[in-house]
Every structure is written in C-alpha cells, then in structure tokens.
Design a protein around this motif. Structure first.
Motif, PDB file in Angstrom:
ATOM      1  N   LYS A  28      -4.145   5.355  -9.166  1.00  0.00           N
ATOM      2  CA  LYS A  28      -5.132   6.272  -9.727  1.00  0.00           C
ATOM      3  C   LYS A  28      -4.500   7.325 -10.634  1.00  0.00           C
ATOM      4  CE  LYS A  28      -8.661   4.535  -7.421  1.00  0.00           C
ATOM      5  NZ  LYS A  28      -9.813   3.867  -8.089  1.00  0.00           N
ATOM      6  N   LEU A  29      -3.349   7.866 -10.187  1.00  0.00           N
ATOM      7  CA  LEU A  29      -2.711   8.950 -10.946  1.00  0.00           C
ATOM      8  C   LEU A  29      -1.500   8.496 -11.747  1.00  0.00           C
ATOM      9  CD1 LEU A  29      -2.752  11.922  -8.385  1.00  0.00           C
ATOM     10  CD2 LEU A  29      -4.475  11.254 -10.063  1.00  0.00           C
ATOM     11  N   SER A  60       0.322  19.024 -14.545  1.00  0.00           N
ATOM     12  CA  SER A  60       0.320  18.266 -13.297  1.00  0.00           C
ATOM     13  C   SER A  60      -1.032  17.582 -13.112  1.00  0.00           C
ATOM     14  CB  SER A  60       0.593  19.217 -12.124  1.00  0.00           C
ATOM     15  OG  SER A  60       0.085  18.703 -10.923  1.00  0.00           O
ATOM     16  N   LYS A  61      -0.995  16.324 -12.771  1.00  0.00           N
ATOM     17  CA  LYS A  61      -2.240  15.579 -12.575  1.00  0.00           C
ATOM     18  C   LYS A  61      -2.986  16.069 -11.341  1.00  0.00           C
ATOM     19  CE  LYS A  61      -0.292  11.583 -14.926  1.00  0.00           C
ATOM     20  NZ  LYS A  61       0.213  10.203 -14.826  1.00  0.00           N
ATOM     21  N   PRO A  73      -3.065  10.520   6.881  1.00  0.00           N
ATOM     22  CA  PRO A  73      -3.863   9.518   6.153  1.00  0.00           C
ATOM     23  C   PRO A  73      -3.153   8.173   6.071  1.00  0.00           C
ATOM     24  CG  PRO A  73      -3.857  11.620   4.988  1.00  0.00           C
ATOM     25  CD  PRO A  73      -2.840  11.739   6.090  1.00  0.00           C
ATOM     26  N   ASP A  74      -3.948   7.142   5.893  1.00  0.00           N
ATOM     27  CA  ASP A  74      -3.419   5.783   5.794  1.00  0.00           C
ATOM     28  C   ASP A  74      -2.441   5.677   4.629  1.00  0.00           C
ATOM     29  OD1 ASP A  74      -3.520   2.838   6.406  1.00  0.00           O
ATOM     30  OD2 ASP A  74      -4.281   2.821   4.337  1.00  0.00           O
ATOM     31  N   SER A  75      -1.272   5.085   4.888  1.00  0.00           N
ATOM     32  CA  SER A  75      -0.217   5.017   3.868  1.00  0.00           C
ATOM     33  C   SER A  75      -0.645   4.206   2.653  1.00  0.00           C
ATOM     34  CB  SER A  75       1.054   4.428   4.469  1.00  0.00           C
ATOM     35  OG  SER A  75       0.818   3.129   4.984  1.00  0.00           O
ATOM     36  N   SER A  76      -1.421   3.146   2.867  1.00  0.00           N
ATOM     37  CA  SER A  76      -1.858   2.331   1.725  1.00  0.00           C
ATOM     38  C   SER A  76      -2.828   3.105   0.833  1.00  0.00           C
ATOM     39  CB  SER A  76      -2.506   1.035   2.219  1.00  0.00           C
ATOM     40  OG  SER A  76      -3.653   1.321   3.012  1.00  0.00           O
ATOM     41  N   SER A  77      -3.668   3.927   1.447  1.00  0.00           N
ATOM     42  CA  SER A  77      -4.592   4.748   0.654  1.00  0.00           C
ATOM     43  C   SER A  77      -3.830   5.778  -0.166  1.00  0.00           C
ATOM     44  CB  SER A  77      -5.591   5.459   1.571  1.00  0.00           C
ATOM     45  OG  SER A  77      -6.364   4.526   2.293  1.00  0.00           O
ATOM     46  N   LEU A  78      -2.824   6.392   0.440  1.00  0.00           N
ATOM     47  CA  LEU A  78      -2.011   7.354  -0.295  1.00  0.00           C
ATOM     48  C   LEU A  78      -1.260   6.673  -1.433  1.00  0.00           C
ATOM     49  CD1 LEU A  78      -0.544   9.389   2.709  1.00  0.00           C
ATOM     50  CD2 LEU A  78      -2.185  10.223   1.019  1.00  0.00           C
ATOM     51  N   ARG A  79      -0.739   5.481  -1.169  1.00  0.00           N
ATOM     52  CA  ARG A  79      -0.007   4.745  -2.200  1.00  0.00           C
ATOM     53  C   ARG A  79      -0.919   4.402  -3.368  1.00  0.00           C
ATOM     54  NH1 ARG A  79       4.693   1.991  -1.521  1.00  0.00           N
ATOM     55  NH2 ARG A  79       4.423   2.165   0.744  1.00  0.00           N
ATOM     56  N   THR A  80      -2.118   3.921  -3.060  1.00  0.00           N
ATOM     57  CA  THR A  80      -3.070   3.568  -4.118  1.00  0.00           C
ATOM     58  C   THR A  80      -3.461   4.794  -4.936  1.00  0.00           C
ATOM     59  OG1 THR A  80      -3.968   1.739  -2.806  1.00  0.00           O
ATOM     60  CG2 THR A  80      -5.344   2.596  -4.592  1.00  0.00           C
ATOM     61  N   PHE A  81      -3.691   5.896  -4.253  1.00  0.00           N
ATOM     62  CA  PHE A  81      -4.121   7.108  -4.945  1.00  0.00           C
ATOM     63  C   PHE A  81      -3.067   7.582  -5.935  1.00  0.00           C
ATOM     64  CE2 PHE A  81      -4.422  11.742  -5.265  1.00  0.00           C
ATOM     65  CZ  PHE A  81      -5.752  11.905  -5.609  1.00  0.00           C
ATOM     66  N   PHE A  82      -1.818   7.661  -5.494  1.00  0.00           N
ATOM     67  CA  PHE A  82      -0.778   8.225  -6.357  1.00  0.00           C
ATOM     68  C   PHE A  82      -0.293   7.233  -7.413  1.00  0.00           C
ATOM     69  CE2 PHE A  82      -0.521  11.482  -3.102  1.00  0.00           C
ATOM     70  CZ  PHE A  82      -0.203  12.610  -3.831  1.00  0.00           C
ATOM     71  N   THR A  83      -0.031   6.004  -7.012  1.00  0.00           N
ATOM     72  CA  THR A  83       0.588   5.072  -7.961  1.00  0.00           C
ATOM     73  C   THR A  83      -0.424   4.437  -8.908  1.00  0.00           C
ATOM     74  OG1 THR A  83       0.421   3.247  -6.366  1.00  0.00           O
ATOM     75  CG2 THR A  83       2.443   4.566  -6.361  1.00  0.00           C
ATOM     76  N   SER A  85      -5.319  11.060 -18.237  1.00  0.00           N
ATOM     77  CA  SER A  85      -5.516  10.624 -16.852  1.00  0.00           C
ATOM     78  C   SER A  85      -6.788  11.223 -16.259  1.00  0.00           C
ATOM     79  CB  SER A  85      -4.308  11.013 -15.996  1.00  0.00           C
ATOM     80  OG  SER A  85      -4.093  12.414 -16.046  1.00  0.00           O
ATOM     81  N   VAL A  86      -7.169  12.401 -16.713  1.00  0.00           N
ATOM     82  CA  VAL A  86      -8.408  13.058 -16.296  1.00  0.00           C
ATOM     83  C   VAL A  86      -9.065  13.651 -17.543  1.00  0.00           C
ATOM     84  CG1 VAL A  86      -7.614  13.591 -13.960  1.00  0.00           C
ATOM     85  CG2 VAL A  86      -7.184  15.214 -15.788  1.00  0.00           C
TER      86      VAL A  86
END
Length: 711
Positions: A207-208, A113-114, A195-205, A53-54
């Motif tokens: 990106k990570l 942990s990612k 923070p914006d919920s959609s940005s948090l969702r995109t980041f975790f689900t 992942s990284v």
C-alpha cells in the motif's frame, strides 16, 4: 526540508503564509507573463509524471489547472500582451504567489513521510481545497475580455472557472481507508494485541511501497521530527505520533529483519545517546538534570545540604535508608525537602524555548505530575516491547552483523524512557550485551557499552548489571581500560558514574583492577567530553570513605589536582578533593601535590559559586588535617585574606561557613606569630603579607562577617 517545516506547523485548513513568498518587484507586462510561464512549466515537469502515493486526485486536479494556466501564459507571451488593466495585473501577480504555494504543496505531498501524509489526510485535503477556492476567486475577478484570447483558450478558462466554482472539499476514500487501517493497527497495540504480521507487511510494502531500510528510516525520522517540532494544536498529539514511530520501527525489523541491511543508518551523536530522559534529541542543561536519575527534573527540591534533586528520586533515596547527600556525601541533618521554585521556573522557561511540550501540571507540587503530552502511550510501549523481543532474539542468535545492528537499536530504544529500559532488561538483553563488550568489532562494542549506559539509568537495572549478571562490571571496566574507540571508553566511564549513584556499589566499582587508573588517565588525556565523564565518575567514587586509599594508589588524586586547571571539569575535581581531604590519608596525599594549593586558590579566585564552595572547603580541611607545612602553604597563598573576605559576603551559605572557619584558622596563626615576637609569614617588610592581614586593616569587617554563617 523547507516545505516540511512550513506545512508541519500549520493548523488544519490554514494556507501557507503569503509573507513567506515575495512577489517579483517591478515585473509587469511581458516579464511577468514569462515568469508565470516559467514557474508553471517547472511545476508540470517536476510533478506531472510523478506517481503520488496519497492525494492522487487532488494533486492531478491541481496540475491540470496549472496546465491550463500555462496555455494562457504562453498565449499572452506570444501575443506580447501588455496590461491595460490594473485589475488584470493584480490578478496575475496573485497567480504568481498561488503557483509558488501550489509547488510547495505538491512537493510536500511527493517527498514527505507517507505515514505522516496519511495521518494528515483531512488537513492536506483542506489545503488543496483552499487553493481551488482561491483559483475560483481569481478567475472571477480576472477580466478575460481584456486579454484578447482565442475562442479555444477562452473556452478552457471559462470551463476552469466553472469547475473551480463547483469544487468541494475532496477526501480520497483510499487515503481515508489507509488512515483508518493505520489507527486500527495502533489500537491493536493499545489493547495488547499485536496486529497480524501479513496485514502489516501488506500495508507497508504494497500500500505504501515502504520496502527497504532507507524508506523505513525516512519514515521514522520524519515522524520524530514532527514530535520535536510539535504544535499543541496539531492532530494527532505527540504521544500518538510516538506510537506510530514505535510501530514503524517494529515493522521494519518484522518485515526486513537484519541481514538485508545494506543501508548505513546514521550513527547518533553523543548528545543524542547520553542519559536523556526525553523522547527527542535535545541536550538538557546539566543543572536541570537530577544527579540520581540522570533525567530532567520534573519537581526539583532542596535537601538539608543545599543540593537539588528531583522529588521522586531523593524521596526514594531517603526511603531506602540513606542518611547522606548523594552528591556531596554529607550527613543529612534532617529529611525535610523544600521545593526549588526558582529552578522549576527556569526549567519551564527552557522547555518553552526548546520546544519541549510542558503542560501546566508541570508547575504543581505533585511529584507524579509532569510532561503529560510526552508520556508514552500503551500502544508505543507494547510496540516497543514487540520490537525488543525481535532485537534480543537476533542479539542472542544472529550473525555478527545482526548482533551489531541489534545492539545499535537497543541503544537507541534505551535512550527513550523508563518503560523501554525496563522492558529491554526484562527481555534478557543485558547478558547478550555483556558478551558484546568483548567483541573485536569496534562498532558492536561501542553500541553495547552505550546501550548498557542507557539501561543503567533505570534504578532496577543497576542491580541487574551489578548483582544478577556476573562479570558485567569487569567487562565495562575492561572497555574503559582498552576500548576499541574513544567513544566506547567515554561511555564506559559514564556507565560507571551511573552505576555509582548507588552508594553500596561505589566501593565495589573502585576495587575493580585498573578502574581508578583508567578513569584518572581519561581525566588527564581524554577529550573534553571524556574528561567530564571521568571526573563525574571519580567524584561519585570519592563520596565513599573506603575508597580513599584506592583513589590515592590509582592516581585519582593526582589527576583530580591536575584537573583543577582544566576548564569544564575543575568544579567537579574540587568537589571530589573536598571529599577526599576529610580523611587523614586523603589530606596527606593532596598536601603532597605541589599544585594542589595553587589550583584550589585559582578556583577560589575565578571559579563558579559551586567551585568556590568546593575549593574553600578543601583548603579548610587541608589546614586541619594536612599538617603544619601544608597549612603554612595555604595561609601563605597570595591574596587569601581578600578572597576569603569576598567569599564571606558573596558566597553560598556553605561557602560562607567554610570561609569563616578558614578565616579563624588564619587569625589564630597570625595571633600566635605575634605573641612570639614577630609575624609568622614572610611579608613585605612592614609586617603585612601580600593581600593584607586580618589583624590589621580588615580586622573589623572580618569579625563582623565571620558571625554571619552562625545566624
């Protein structure tokens, strides 16, 4: 995980310790080559097909180098190469260590942990670069001409050497972008902007790829482990990591909610949920915990009764107009407080041994200074507030399963500090937790009563529970009486102990139907932990003079007398009896208990210094207020003269004072008996009782020691 333990403790750009790996003993020639080939094959089979992942480019680059080494090792094994040069053999043994370190680094990147890997991007990139540098050095030293390689393999090795020489520290732009994004989310919470919920969702689900409950739990627990094992030289600091923990917890419920929770979260142990003030799962020694706040004392001070409390807590107690000691109920002769430097030094030493961050400010006299590095950041507080708003919503409107999960999470959040306890109560959680106390779901009931316990540690929440929420106290007592699990009953008792720290609430708690009876039953029949919760609650209730009759009627006195023989609770039981015996009703009731004198004498003989102090105080009051028959039993007790004399020389200040008073009672009775023409006690035929008499062989030293407490 072993690899996590190794890498999480390393400073940036420091390679893992070579001493952690042992080179094969007596391996040379073919055996060494086969070992190297085996290790290389294992690394490639484990990680070649894995999607990192990284650190993707660094990991791929290292794996390609190992693949080239494997070609070399397989060729040497097939050609049955024998080391003709000590330099070649040394290089191959160094490769053995390098391969094992490569395996650990790759495993760390694959399974850690990612969030942690993103936060450590510069450091981990440095580890890869260090390995590249060592490979370059080894290839420069390795005598390739002496290996008799084919042209194809020689060309690959020389190309690898050339690439290694040119390699530079590489930090992936995508990883750095993720790291900057992660910090930007934290900055948003720090500034009070969720923070914006959609940005948090995109980041975790996306990106990570953190997409389920189990993945979120893994992330949270790994970060919490880093806080517990934190090295002060590591970045980010423990407080910052705590902010990311709070953010991950918020995103877990924001993204996934509750209903999809098919993953069974680990239930915390009793030690993890009870009364600790820190953010780590550490059991604090009871002697280091303030009896008022139930938290680790940052600045312990001694009051006129000899008891120690945290400066902030006892100062607030005195400012509120109290004139008694919170633990013993004794009147305070003055309001002076003296720093307990000896205890403070012990706490500092324990913090260092337990891995708790302890800054130098901790050893100052200021009551407002303490664990600076452990203080929650504003970002953590704001993220936890956002999480609490979601939890309380589900606690109020969710299904039974959702309410159970919400109560569990509130229970855990309420364990981690004053700010969380305050915001949970302000969000309106207490009324919903009260309703769950009546739940027929054992897990929901246990989580709700334990959450109530953790919330009650915060002073303002005590009044919310006792005064603002009607029927809450009665519900807690109901769980104590007939809770669905033993743990729920024990935590209900602990909650009553916490609430009874406020003097005005003690009488009200004791007056609730079946409260004292249930505490007495738990003290008699509970687990060791349950007995401890019960005896401390009974002790607190005993400090209110109006509770004496309820303690007698409810069986509290009988259970306390019985507890004198129970290891772990005898000291507190003796303390409670010493308080109750001051009142005529209490002295009469305790005097009627056949085993009371025997139990107190046992404590006087084998108890702790504090236990002996409580025991001699209770025996003295029994002689004064329990009647002639009880006084006779006390003064007939075997070896009492010797025990009192020992206590006069070795006891605490209060114990010496009480022992001196009891010795005077003893002497007066013997003198009275002698004036009547005989001894007042059944003896051994020559005028002396077992244990000696103060009027015979020990009269001189006793008269000297009695005067000691007066000075």
């Amino acid at each position: 995980m072993a690899t996590a333990a190794i890498f999480s403790s390393l400073r940036r750009r420091r390679s893992p310790s070579l001493e952690a790996f042992l080179a094969p003993v007596d391996l040379s020639g073919t055996a060494l080559i086969q070992t190297l080939a085996s290790i290389s094959t294992e690394i490639i089979s484990c990680f070649a097909a894995l999607r990192f992942s990284v650190q993707r480019r660094n990991a791929r680059s290292l794996l390609r180098k190992i693949e080239i080494f494997l070609v070399l090792f397989e060729f040497l094994a097939e050609s049955r190469w024998c080391a003709a040069s000590s330099t070649a053999l040394l290089c191959l043994k160094e490769l053995y260590l390098l391969l094992y370190r490569s395996k650990i680094l790759l495993d760390y990147c694959a399974h850690s942990s990612k969030l942690w890997l993103i936060l450590q991007t510069p450091s981990i990139s440095g580890y890869f670069h260090d390995l590249n540098q060592e490979i370059s050095t080894l290839l420069d030293v390795l005598p390739i001409n002496g290996l008799n390689l084919t042209d194809d393999i020689r060309e690959q090795i020389e190309l690898l050497r050339s690439q290694s020489r040119r390699s530079r520290l590489y930090i992936d732009n995508d990883d750095e972008s993720l790291r900057h994004t992660l910090y930007s989310f934290l900055d948003g919470f720090e500034n009070g902007e969720i923070p914006d919920s959609s940005s948090l969702r995109t980041f975790f689900t996306e990106k990570l790829s953190v997409q389920d409950s189990e993945s979120f739990v893994t992330e949270i627990e790994f970060l919490e482990e880093q806080i517990a094992n934190h090295d002060g030289d590591l970045e980010p600091t423990g407080s910052v990591i705590n902010g990311f923990v709070a953010m991950a917890r918020y995103c877990r419920f924001l993204i996934l909610g509750f209903e999809e929770d098919g993953f069974e979260w680990r239930q915390p142990s009793k030690e993890e949920i009870g009364g600790g003030g820190g953010d780590m799962f550490i059991t604090v020694p009871k002697d280091f915990v303030c009896a008022i706040s139930l938290e680790l004392m940052l600045d312990p001070v001694i009051i006129s009764t000899g008891q120690t409390y945290d400066r902030t807590s006892i100062a607030r107690w005195i400012e509120e107009g109290h004139c008694t000691c919170p633990k013993t109920g004794q009147m305070l002769t003055d309001s002076r407080i003296v720093p307990n430097r000896a205890l403070k030094n012990l706490i500092v030493q324990w913090c260092a041994a337990s891995g708790v961050s302890c800054e130098s400010e901790f050893v100052t006299d200021s009551p407002n200074e303490g664990f600076v590095s452990a203080l929650p950041t504003k970002a953590a507080v704001e993220a936890n507030k956002a999480t609490v708003s979601i939890l309380v919503k589900y606690l109020a409107e969710g299904s039974e399963a959702a309410k159970t999960v919400a109560a569990r999470e509130i229970r855990l959040l309420a364990k981690t500090g004053r700010e969380n306890r305050e915001c949970i109560a302000e969000a309106g959680a207490i009324p919903h937790l009260r309703r769950l106390l009546k739940s027929e779901n054992a897990v929901a009931q246990e989580n709700s009563v334990t959450a109530m316990l953790n919330l009650s540690i915060y002073e303002k929440n005590k009044s919310r529970i006792m005064e603002e929420e009607e029927g809450c106290l009665e519900c807690i007592v109901s769980v104590l009486v007939s809770g669905l699990t033993v743990e729920a009953q024990e935590n209900a008792a602990a909650t009553l102990f916490s609430l009874s720290a406020v003097h005005e609430y003690k009488k009200r708690i004791a007056s609730v139907d079946q409260c004292v009876e249930a505490l007495a039953s738990l003290l008699q029949n509970g687990t060791p932990r349950g007995k401890k919760d019960a005896v401390t609650a009974l002790y607190n209730l005993s400090t209110h003079p109006d509770n004496c009759s309820r303690m007698i009627e409810g069986g509290g006195v009988s259970s306390l007398v019985g507890a004198l023989k129970s290891e772990g609770v005898a000291e507190e039981a003796a303390g409670a009896l010493a308080l109750l015996v001051r009142q005529p009703l209490g002295a009469e009731a305790i005097g009627k208990e056949e085993s009371a004198v025997t139990g107190l004498m046992g404590m006087l003989r084998c108890g702790t210094p504090r236990g002996k102090e409580n025991a001699v105080a209770a025996l003295l009051e029994l002689c004064r207020g329990g009647g002639a028959a009880v006084a006779e039993r006390v003064l007939r007790a075997p070896a009492i003269a010797g025990l009192l004399q020992t206590l006069l020389f070795t006891g605490t200040k209060r114990a010496r004072r009480k022992a001196a008073s009891l010795a005077r009672v003893f002497q007066r009775r013997e003198n009275a008996a002698m004036r009547l023409g005989g001894y007042g006690f059944v003896g051994n035929g020559n005028g002396n009782r077992d244990g000696g008499s103060f009027t015979t062989d020990v009269s001189v030293p006793m008269s000297i020691s009695i005067s000691v407490p007066v000075l």
